[in-house]
Design an enzyme around this catalytic site. Structure first.
Site, short mmCIF file in Angstrom:
data_model
loop_
_atom_site.label_atom_id
_atom_site.label_comp_id
_atom_site.label_asym_id
_atom_site.label_seq_id
_atom_site.Cartn_x
_atom_site.Cartn_y
_atom_site.Cartn_z
CD1 TRP A 93 6.22 -1.64 -1.33
CD2 TRP A 93 5.34 0.34 -0.77
NE1 TRP A 93 7.07 -0.66 -1.78
CE2 TRP A 93 6.56 0.56 -1.46
CE3 TRP A 93 4.61 1.44 -0.32
CZ2 TRP A 93 7.06 1.85 -1.69
CZ3 TRP A 93 5.12 2.72 -0.55
CH2 TRP A 93 6.32 2.91 -1.24
CG ASP B 48 -0.46 -1.01 -2.89
OD1 ASP B 48 -0.46 -0.73 -4.11
OD2 ASP B 48 0.45 -0.68 -2.11
CE LYS C 174 5.95 0.54 -7.87
NZ LYS C 174 7.24 1.11 -7.52
#
Lengths: 358, 358
Positions: free
Chosen positions: A101, A169, A193
């Site tokens: 990511w 993030d 999530k």
């Protein structure tokens, strides 16, 4: 029968939240229509919108120096908005290259300016994180990924970055533990999530940074647009925000972030301990200091055994245990809504499987 | 009791769609979890995703020359993405300034380059549209707004623009009638009027235009990113796409776009005829040639009577009739999911109110 869903995202949600959404889906609280049909300027939606924002502030103890925004486009759109708002064409930023990511965030920053990788986990195959980082003179920000969903590494303490805004993030571990929000220039997360279903993105941004957003940006891409209008500049994703509000209420009723953190550590410990107890069969490649409480990655002796393991788990009602296709192996995502019983069932099954095949 | 919801968006949805979503919200078709908890790589979600895309193509008869994308951020994000993808810094485009939404699209294009207003409805207070338009040499595209939600004007025939791609914001009338897709370089729409709840944006784009999208754009902002990955580059807004698929099935079972068009014209006629029948009381400022079938705007003799009208309608279970705050007056939005009975009830009430107060 309800499955134990170990998917990395979208991922398991509290059943009580699903039931609350279901109950009111056709008619919302006697208003004669569904909330998803109501104007986003209606008092009913307004209450949902402001409750959700207030719960974010309450649970994360967001200081008055920071603004909370609800956007769309996932963390992926943020990868682009961050350099466009803060770096400017030809500027530079710092970034920690910690895994898959981080790589995507860095690629987007590199479209706009120069990215200094102040740490690169490449040599360790992204199994560890730096103890600390040194920022570069002139860097517009330092970007980190608080939890790498695919590699299973997680920051336990956040670096001090002085005048360089720290941007994180936190898509895969937001609301899983208390966070020192004041340390961050900006922290952001796709919802799917720990926050709710996919379709809304949480952004927490230090107010003084809003002054840096250039007027030359199209309206949606400028953080100031959303801050000025309380995230109602354009039609918000009503269902996703309603669901997020319900998830936040559920977190609050489960002891807030201290409560969920305790449970998350217990769940992760169960699985990591099982891996350690059968060290000749299971192997977790991640540095023990930075093992994620959210995504436990592990390998079995062979890929063939991994396939069997995933299939046998599925037969027992445990799904989503396959590692990301880019790295292989197995992965158990243990987000807030995974009950302790789910982690226990997985640990028991892992023990049983190791005994049968070890 | 269910209200007749005349809101401009988010807006009324078919009850059968709400019921279908409700039924499966906690457990989707026996899979042991909700669809909104399932991985977006699961076969169950994949079926929903591809069914929704296929229904868009089928209902709108999208030719093979065009790609269908499902994005986030509403039409508002498209206002920015269009110039970034097609105009390039310092380029120019043409635009029809037809009302409030055109204005926002133009403002974003003007952040990137020069906008030639090939028509400006200002002199008529945005109550009409041009018969035809002449494009400018070098224009990267011509932007129009197929229906102005606030001013109630709607394109009935679309201009021929030769080599200049025609780009249309069809947020408030997409899927309300058949469309000559081949005429458009791109057509886009936020979902929250005729497509479903807020949270997903439909983009139909001519494939050759994808080659113009610059590699220098951050990933999410480049149309090519989404086209290359079948709108699964990042996590899609699962609930909104699922709901949109259900709405499209409902359109199909109601005679497709020919069927809904016929009904939409009937509904609009009922209200416009009532206005005409009481021409000393109600007044529609819009040029009869371009009156919208989706958003019927009208005035009463005084603002005080308008207030009374809106309040009395509300008492009778008809909500959302207040005009946009920027223009005042009244507005009845009659999207696909508004039943004929709703339009009839409104027309009857308007007659009654005119007789009592005229």
């Amino acid at each position: 029968m309800r499955k134990y869903n170990f998917s990395a995202g979208p991922s398991t949600l509290p059943v009580s939240v699903l039931e609350a959404l279901q109950k009111d889906l056709v008619e919302y609280q006697g208003m004669g229509l569904s909330l998803i049909e109501a104007s986003h300027r209606s008092p009913e939606y307004d209450a949902v919108h402001s409750t959700t924002l207030a719960l974010v502030k309450e649970l994360l103890q967001v200081p008055d120096t920071h603004e909370v925004l609800l956007l769309q486009g996932g963390a992926t759109l943020q990868f682009g908005m961050i350099p466009l708002n803060f770096m400017g064409q030809g500027g530079s930023c710092d970034a920690v290259m910690s895994g898959s990511w981080a790589k995507k965030a860095i690629a987007d920053s590199a479209k706009v300016g120069t990215v200094n990788k102040v740490f690169d986990g490449k040599d360790s195959s992204y199994t560890t994180l730096p103890d600390n980082v040194t920022t570069t003179a002139g860097a517009a920000y330092l970007h980190i990924t608080s939890n790498e969903t695919i590699e299973g590494v997680q920051w336990k303490n956040f670096p001090d970055t002085g005048d360089v805004p720290l941007i994180a993030d936190a898509s895969s571990d937001i609301m899983s533990r208390p966070l020192p929000i004041a340390k961050f220039g900006m922290i952001y997360a796709g919802a799917q999530k720990n926050l709710g279903p996919a379709g809304v993105t949480l952004v927490i941004i230090r107010k003084d940074l809003l002054e840096r957003c250039p007027d030359s940006l199209p309206a949606y891409l400028n953080y100031k647009t959303h801050a000025d209008k309380d995230s109602l500049y354009n039609t918000p994703p009503v269902f996703a925000i309603w669901a997020m509000g319900e998830v936040l209420k559920w977190i609050k009723s489960n002891g807030g972030l201290d409560g969920v953190q305790k449970l998350n550590e217990q769940k992760a410990q169960l699985v990591y301990d099982t891996i350690a107890a059968h060290g000749d069969f299971y192997r977790c490649p991640v540095d023990p200091e930075v093992r994620s409480t959210m995504n436990v990655v592990f390998r079995l002796p062979t890929e063939e055994l991994e396939k069997q393991f995933i299939a046998a788990a599925k037969d027992k009602g445990m799904i989503g245990l396959k590692g990301h296709r880019s790295v292989g192996g197995c992965r158990a995502s243990l987000y807030n809504a995974m009950p302790l019983e789910g982690a226990q069932a997985l640990a028991d099954f892992m023990t049983e499987f190791a005994k049968a095949h070890g």
